[in-house]
Design a protein around this motif. Sequence first.
Motif, PDB file in Angstrom:
ATOM      1  N   MET A  34     -66.118  23.291  46.708  1.00 53.84           N
ATOM      2  CA  MET A  34     -67.409  22.336  46.663  1.00 53.84           C
ATOM      3  C   MET A  34     -67.879  22.295  45.200  1.00 53.84           C
ATOM      4  N   VAL A  35     -68.000  21.077  44.835  1.00 51.39           N
ATOM      5  CA  VAL A  35     -68.676  20.958  43.276  1.00 51.39           C
ATOM      6  C   VAL A  35     -69.801  20.928  43.389  1.00 51.39           C
ATOM      7  N   GLU A  36     -70.305  21.856  42.245  1.00 54.80           N
ATOM      8  CA  GLU A  36     -71.829  22.051  42.251  1.00 54.80           C
ATOM      9  C   GLU A  36     -72.666  20.767  41.536  1.00 54.80           C
ATOM     10  N   ALA A  37     -73.687  20.402  42.135  1.00 50.34           N
ATOM     11  CA  ALA A  37     -74.247  19.273  41.689  1.00 50.34           C
ATOM     12  C   ALA A  37     -75.107  19.773  40.556  1.00 50.34           C
ATOM     13  N   PRO A  38     -74.809  18.568  39.505  1.00 49.18           N
ATOM     14  CA  PRO A  38     -75.345  18.750  38.311  1.00 49.18           C
ATOM     15  C   PRO A  38     -76.809  18.588  38.118  1.00 49.18           C
ATOM     16  N   SER A  39     -77.289  19.559  37.228  1.00 49.82           N
ATOM     17  CA  SER A  39     -78.966  19.353  36.808  1.00 49.82           C
ATOM     18  C   SER A  39     -79.015  18.211  36.075  1.00 49.82           C
ATOM     19  N   GLY A  40     -80.481  17.837  35.928  1.00 49.63           N
ATOM     20  CA  GLY A  40     -80.700  16.427  35.055  1.00 49.63           C
ATOM     21  C   GLY A  40     -79.934  16.628  33.786  1.00 49.63           C
ATOM     22  N   SER A  41     -80.058  17.842  33.194  1.00 50.46           N
ATOM     23  CA  SER A  41     -79.464  17.993  31.787  1.00 50.46           C
ATOM     24  C   SER A  41     -78.291  17.732  31.779  1.00 50.46           C
ATOM     25  N   MET A  42     -77.344  18.381  32.713  1.00 51.80           N
ATOM     26  CA  MET A  42     -75.967  18.128  32.822  1.00 51.80           C
ATOM     27  C   MET A  42     -75.621  16.499  32.927  1.00 51.80           C
ATOM     28  N   ALA A  43     -76.296  15.943  34.038  1.00 54.85           N
ATOM     29  CA  ALA A  43     -76.078  14.426  34.093  1.00 54.85           C
ATOM     30  C   ALA A  43     -76.210  13.874  32.734  1.00 54.85           C
ATOM     31  N   GLN A  44     -77.153  14.026  31.919  1.00 53.08           N
ATOM     32  CA  GLN A  44     -77.475  13.372  30.600  1.00 53.08           C
ATOM     33  C   GLN A  44     -76.339  13.564  29.657  1.00 53.08           C
ATOM     34  N   ALA A  45     -75.830  14.972  29.875  1.00 55.14           N
ATOM     35  CA  ALA A  45     -74.627  15.515  28.847  1.00 55.14           C
ATOM     36  C   ALA A  45     -73.431  14.618  29.309  1.00 55.14           C
ATOM     37  N   ILE A  46     -73.119  14.570  30.549  1.00 57.61           N
ATOM     38  CA  ILE A  46     -72.097  13.643  30.995  1.00 57.61           C
ATOM     39  C   ILE A  46     -72.155  12.178  30.352  1.00 57.61           C
ATOM     40  N   ALA A  69     -71.295  12.318  26.754  1.00 56.59           N
ATOM     41  CA  ALA A  69     -69.807  12.397  26.617  1.00 56.59           C
ATOM     42  C   ALA A  69     -69.150  10.991  26.964  1.00 56.59           C
ATOM     43  N   ALA A  70     -69.481  10.444  27.913  1.00 53.88           N
ATOM     44  CA  ALA A  70     -68.731   9.101  28.632  1.00 53.88           C
ATOM     45  C   ALA A  70     -68.946   8.243  27.419  1.00 53.88           C
ATOM     46  N   LEU A  71     -70.236   7.874  26.770  1.00 50.59           N
ATOM     47  CA  LEU A  71     -70.492   7.093  25.713  1.00 50.59           C
ATOM     48  C   LEU A  71     -69.552   7.377  24.491  1.00 50.59           C
ATOM     49  N   LEU A  72     -69.123   8.584  24.207  1.00 51.06           N
ATOM     50  CA  LEU A  72     -68.565   8.817  22.983  1.00 51.06           C
ATOM     51  C   LEU A  72     -67.138   8.429  23.220  1.00 51.06           C
ATOM     52  N   LEU A  73     -66.571   8.258  24.431  1.00 55.88           N
ATOM     53  CA  LEU A  73     -65.113   7.979  24.447  1.00 55.88           C
ATOM     54  C   LEU A  73     -64.570   6.894  23.589  1.00 55.88           C
ATOM     55  N   ALA A  74     -65.248   5.725  23.701  1.00 58.67           N
ATOM     56  CA  ALA A  74     -64.671   4.719  23.097  1.00 58.67           C
ATOM     57  C   ALA A  74     -64.830   4.910  21.332  1.00 58.67           C
ATOM     58  N   THR A  75     -65.691   5.577  20.956  1.00 58.81           N
ATOM     59  CA  THR A  75     -65.651   5.633  19.194  1.00 58.81           C
ATOM     60  C   THR A  75     -65.418   7.015  18.725  1.00 58.81           C
ATOM     61  N   ASP A  76     -65.341   8.026  19.697  1.00 59.61           N
ATOM     62  CA  ASP A  76     -65.302   9.399  19.226  1.00 59.61           C
ATOM     63  C   ASP A  76     -64.763  10.304  20.170  1.00 59.61           C
ATOM     64  N   PRO A  77     -63.536  10.189  20.805  1.00 58.62           N
ATOM     65  CA  PRO A  77     -62.716  10.848  21.870  1.00 58.62           C
ATOM     66  C   PRO A  77     -63.003  12.122  21.457  1.00 58.62           C
ATOM     67  N   THR A  78     -62.712  12.747  20.253  1.00 60.23           N
ATOM     68  CA  THR A  78     -62.813  14.332  20.013  1.00 60.23           C
ATOM     69  C   THR A  78     -63.989  14.874  20.262  1.00 60.23           C
ATOM     70  N   SER A  79     -64.993  14.228  20.038  1.00 57.53           N
ATOM     71  CA  SER A  79     -66.417  14.761  20.345  1.00 57.53           C
ATOM     72  C   SER A  79     -66.590  14.760  21.740  1.00 57.53           C
ATOM     73  N   ARG A  96     -65.541  19.664  27.652  1.00 53.82           N
ATOM     74  CA  ARG A  96     -65.148  21.031  27.783  1.00 53.82           C
ATOM     75  C   ARG A  96     -66.529  21.998  27.942  1.00 53.82           C
ATOM     76  N   ALA A  97     -67.595  21.528  27.234  1.00 53.93           N
ATOM     77  CA  ALA A  97     -68.774  22.440  27.282  1.00 53.93           C
ATOM     78  C   ALA A  97     -69.265  22.301  28.613  1.00 53.93           C
ATOM     79  N   ILE A  98     -69.313  21.076  29.255  1.00 51.72           N
ATOM     80  CA  ILE A  98     -69.926  20.867  30.455  1.00 51.72           C
ATOM     81  C   ILE A  98     -69.160  21.779  31.731  1.00 51.72           C
ATOM     82  N   ARG A 129     -66.088  14.500  37.163  1.00 57.25           N
ATOM     83  CA  ARG A 129     -66.581  13.452  36.122  1.00 57.25           C
ATOM     84  C   ARG A 129     -66.356  13.989  34.566  1.00 57.25           C
ATOM     85  N   ALA A 130     -66.565  15.274  34.532  1.00 58.27           N
ATOM     86  CA  ALA A 130     -66.385  15.876  33.077  1.00 58.27           C
ATOM     87  C   ALA A 130     -64.564  16.018  33.126  1.00 58.27           C
TER      88      ALA A 130
END
Length: 665
Positions: free
Chosen positions: A1-13, A16-26, A32-34, A43-44
């Motif tokens: 069972m996957v743990e439901a993310p907190s609000g801060s975790m959802a924001q982190a995801i 991270a998703a926004l960074l994919l197109a411009t900075d995949p390393t970040s 990995r931090a998530i 999602r992570a």
Amino acid sequence: MVEAPSGSMAQAIDRAALLLATDPTSAEQQARAILQRAPSDPRALLILASARRRQGDPAGARALLEPLAKAYPQAAHTRYELGETLAALGQVDAAIALLRQAVSLNPQLAEGWRALGDQLFLLGDAKAAENAFAQHLRASVRDPRLKVVAASISAGRLSDAERLLHTHLTAAPNDAQAMALLADVFARQVRRGDAEVVLERCLEIDPEFDGARFSYAHILYQRQKAALALPHIEQLLARSPRDPAYRNLMAACLAFIGDYDRAIHLYEDLLADYGKQPKIWLNYGHALRTVGRADAAIAAYKQCITLAPDLGDAYWSLANLKVASFSDEEMATMAAQLKRPQVGDEDRLHLNYALGKALEDAGDTQASFEHYAEGARLRSVSLGYIAAETTALVRRTKAVFTREAFARREGAGSPSRAPIFIVGLPRAGSTLVEQILASHSAVEGTMELPDIGLIAHDLERAARRAGSSYPEILPGLPSDDLTAMGERFLADTLVHRKLGRPHFIDKMPNNFQNVGLIHLILPNARIIDARRHPMASCFSAFKQHFAEGQAFSYDQSDLGQYYRDYVDLMAHFDVVLPGVVHRVIYDDLVEDTEGQVRRLLDYCRLPFEAACLDFHNNARAVRTVSSEQVRRPIFRDGLDQWRRYEPWLEPLKTALGPALEGWRG
């Protein structure tokens, strides 16, 4: 069972998703931090896999994605990512299957449609790719007001879409998405000049709109402005260096401007990733043929045929080398493909031309002609050429370009003596004349340059806006404009001049229609009329499938009338511009090569050089279908080949009429 993310975790995801197109390393670091907090968060894991793929590790991405896809069979984004990953690993069929699943699960997944279109295009399935790109366009639209427009485009209702877009842009003139849609409508209507203008404005408004930039580069290439397209493709490749569509267009543009070493390297690089893609093998073969690597070109074309036995263009390209023979097995394969009802008209016409050449080589003249004629019929239907329009243009051109009209413009135009134009009909010996001249130390051969035609096209557009037409607009233009057009020609063609020689050749045969324009804007240019016996010239054109630009050549009556118009117009220029045009008769060049070469060089104000007689030893790149023929000494075989087909050429003879006797001028 996957743990439901907190609000801060959802924001982190989300970050991270926004960074994919411009900075995949970040993006990978954030994913990995998530995952340290929620090791099974899908999602992570998806972001991590996408980041690994974007950083050049498709194997690592696959290891993450396959368990995810199994665990979440309805997840469209996961299937999209796995499809992109398998494509990067060269597993094209599996990639296409997954991408189809992704867009079936989520028809609004724009990036899924784009990826599917790319893979289908590289596989050679142009029709399916076009449909996928249309769906990508539809799904990319976020503005509800434009969704009905995108739906109209996808359904082929282009007039409705254009009307809606004009209304929308009147109210929102800076809407880049609407402009891109309008450009797509224009491109589908083959209104490439209009598409170019709209896309240029679109990129002024939104320079980061990569989809519009790629469309702009592609339109520029289609309009034979490859040099202008290159900076845009380089900008796209800086962001996505492995994108196959970008690399493929870059290779095509490099080949167009004559940078064949880089083009061939790019095709080889693409084939290392997409070795099962027949269209890349086809384009690779074209580049190899141009630089004289005939054996390698034959191997590339045959590999293309192995991968796609129904791809008619590959067979025709092999036949077009003029030095390759088909085996009995290959001829049987072509005949079998022609019997398959699902083979499209484009492949069917190429197969007919190729089989016509194979049967000609085998000595079966009647069957050969039947296939040539069927290929020509298919092509003619798709083009809709109207011979009367060419005849009318010739009549109007003669009325505009009188001796008095040229006298009034004495002193106008660029004074450059660099250009040498070779005009006439295709398959009339122009490549041979070019090869002879390009063997001189002071002359560089380029290609059939589009630039005079583009200048004429721009004049036609300007004339329509002013309620006039071309060439009628020319007498009213200021002399400074004529000089500027001559300088524009010199500047725009500079990219094709690699050797820095004093003179260069433009051998676009259709420029016979623009001799008057050429003389006005470049009065010191040399103009050579390469001419051949009308039956030989016309039949050679009839049995040739041209990539574009020779719509008159697919019907015997149209061919004969076109030749008559050509002879008529050139006779007019002989009268109003005496001595300006030099005529080279192919038959005379074969019979008295040295004498004709000396006359040609004298006209071009060039000293005689023996290398011009040894033209077949010139290793320069040759783009036309005569590329292999001009790498051999002059031979007589081509003079009378048409006579074997004479029983079927009565419509051509009738249409030629008096030109059969007076063709030498």
